[in-house]
Scaffold this motif. Structure first.
Motif, mmCIF file in Angstrom:
data_model
loop_
_atom_site.group_PDB
_atom_site.id
_atom_site.type_symbol
_atom_site.label_atom_id
_atom_site.label_comp_id
_atom_site.label_asym_id
_atom_site.label_seq_id
_atom_site.Cartn_x
_atom_site.Cartn_y
_atom_site.Cartn_z
ATOM 1 N N SER A 103 -20.653 1.261 -13.905
ATOM 2 C CA SER A 103 -21.094 2.011 -15.086
ATOM 3 C C SER A 103 -21.201 1.077 -16.282
ATOM 4 O O SER A 103 -22.135 1.181 -17.091
ATOM 5 C CB SER A 103 -20.113 3.157 -15.382
ATOM 6 N N LEU A 104 -20.237 0.160 -16.405
ATOM 7 C CA LEU A 104 -20.309 -0.848 -17.463
ATOM 8 C C LEU A 104 -21.576 -1.685 -17.302
ATOM 9 O O LEU A 104 -22.279 -1.975 -18.285
ATOM 10 C CB LEU A 104 -19.066 -1.744 -17.404
ATOM 11 N N TYR A 105 -21.877 -2.072 -16.083
ATOM 12 C CA TYR A 105 -23.084 -2.844 -15.792
ATOM 13 C C TYR A 105 -24.343 -2.072 -16.178
ATOM 14 O O TYR A 105 -25.289 -2.635 -16.748
ATOM 15 C CB TYR A 105 -23.088 -3.196 -14.308
ATOM 16 N N MET A 106 -24.349 -0.779 -15.912
ATOM 17 C CA MET A 106 -25.511 0.040 -16.235
ATOM 18 C C MET A 106 -25.714 0.168 -17.743
ATOM 19 O O MET A 106 -26.827 0.433 -18.212
ATOM 20 C CB MET A 106 -25.374 1.420 -15.594
ATOM 21 N N CYS A 107 -24.643 -0.005 -18.524
ATOM 22 C CA CYS A 107 -24.729 0.087 -19.985
ATOM 23 C C CYS A 107 -25.125 -1.236 -20.628
ATOM 24 O O CYS A 107 -25.324 -1.296 -21.848
ATOM 25 C CB CYS A 107 -23.392 0.544 -20.565
#
Length: 274
Positions: A103-107
């Protein structure tokens, strides 16, 4: 309190037994997995779900990202293909454990190749635990990026916390900087003995893997749920401690499998994300 006392006893046992050269590495690993599995079952059977509802994102679409152990690298392959081919401006991301990291990567609002480079340049052959890998990854990321490289208003991380003698599933968001967000990802990925270490403290709370809860996500219907078995339902996606065994794990191949499996299923994603 009994769980904290149990962890303290296990910590003392670790200092006395595991640090003495009387057991083989395989025996120590098996003992830790057995003890960790007992702790895991104790926690999972005593979690109170936090009815956390976020009305501020009613106009946003949700992508949930599941826990997956080291198979989170497969999820990263899935996420990479999605990032490269779809507009995610109107989405928020809610994940736990490996799903928190993805999720961090997607942000991330920069070049995803630069982000991944900071991961795959790690010396995986000499990493002995998931925690060690996470700390090395944290060091790489905070030295190369800052909060301006991420859209933290899109990020929601599920964590199991111990508070007032109970375990609770809760959601963290509104991260102040990259260090804060990564510390939350580590908190959401902590399994005593299995990932490394006994205790993890985040925001003055004892924290455990968000995947211990059956629903560690924000309370909103999702547009897409990214899981390890999303393209092959015959794969068992249940919680398996073996997915945390870092020995002989092929990180690059797992990532590429996720990427190409997603590419081959683009027609299904088109129906959902276009």
């Amino acid at each position: 309190m009994v769980y904290i006392l149990l962890l303290c006893l296990l910590y003392l046992s670790n200092c006395f037994i595991f640090n003495r050269k009387i057991l083989s590495k395989d025996t120590i690993r098996q003992i830790k997995y057995n003890l960790g599995n007992r702790i895991l079952n104790r926690i999972k059977n005593n979690i109170v779900d936090n009815k956390f509802n976020l009305t501020t994102i009613q106009n946003k679409k949700l992508i949930k990202i599941a826990p997956a152990g080291l198979n989170g690298f497969y999820l990263m392959g899935v996420c990479t293909y999605i990032r490269e081919n779809y507009d995610l401006t109107d989405y928020v991301f809610s994940g736990a454990s490996a799903g928190a990291w993805n999720s961090l990567y997607m942000c991330f609002n920069g070049d995803c190749h630069e982000f991944r480079k900071n991961i795959f340049e790690l010396d995986f052959d000499n990493i002995t635990s998931v925690l060690e890998m996470q700390l090395m990854l944290k060091n790489n990321l905070v030295n190369n990026f800052d909060k301006n490289n991420f859209n933290f208003n899109q990020l929601y991380i599920g964590v199991t916390i111990f508070e007032k003698f109970r375990f609770y599933n809760t959601i963290f968001h509104n991260f102040v900087d990259l260090d804060d967000a990564i510390n939350c990802c580590i908190a959401s990925s902590h399994i005593p003995l299995i990932t490394g270490g006994f205790f993890n403290i985040y925001k003055n709370l004892y924290t455990f893997d968000g995947g211990f809860s059956t629903n560690p996500y924000i309370n909103k219907n999702e547009t897409l749920f990214i899981t390890y078995n999303m393209w092959n339902e015959e794969i068992d996606n249940s919680f398996d401690l073996n997915t945390f065994n870092i020995s002989d794990y092929n990180f690059t191949k797992t990532f590429m499998d996720g990427y190409y499996d997603t590419m081959f299923n683009k027609h299904k994603l088109d129906q959902i994300l276009l």
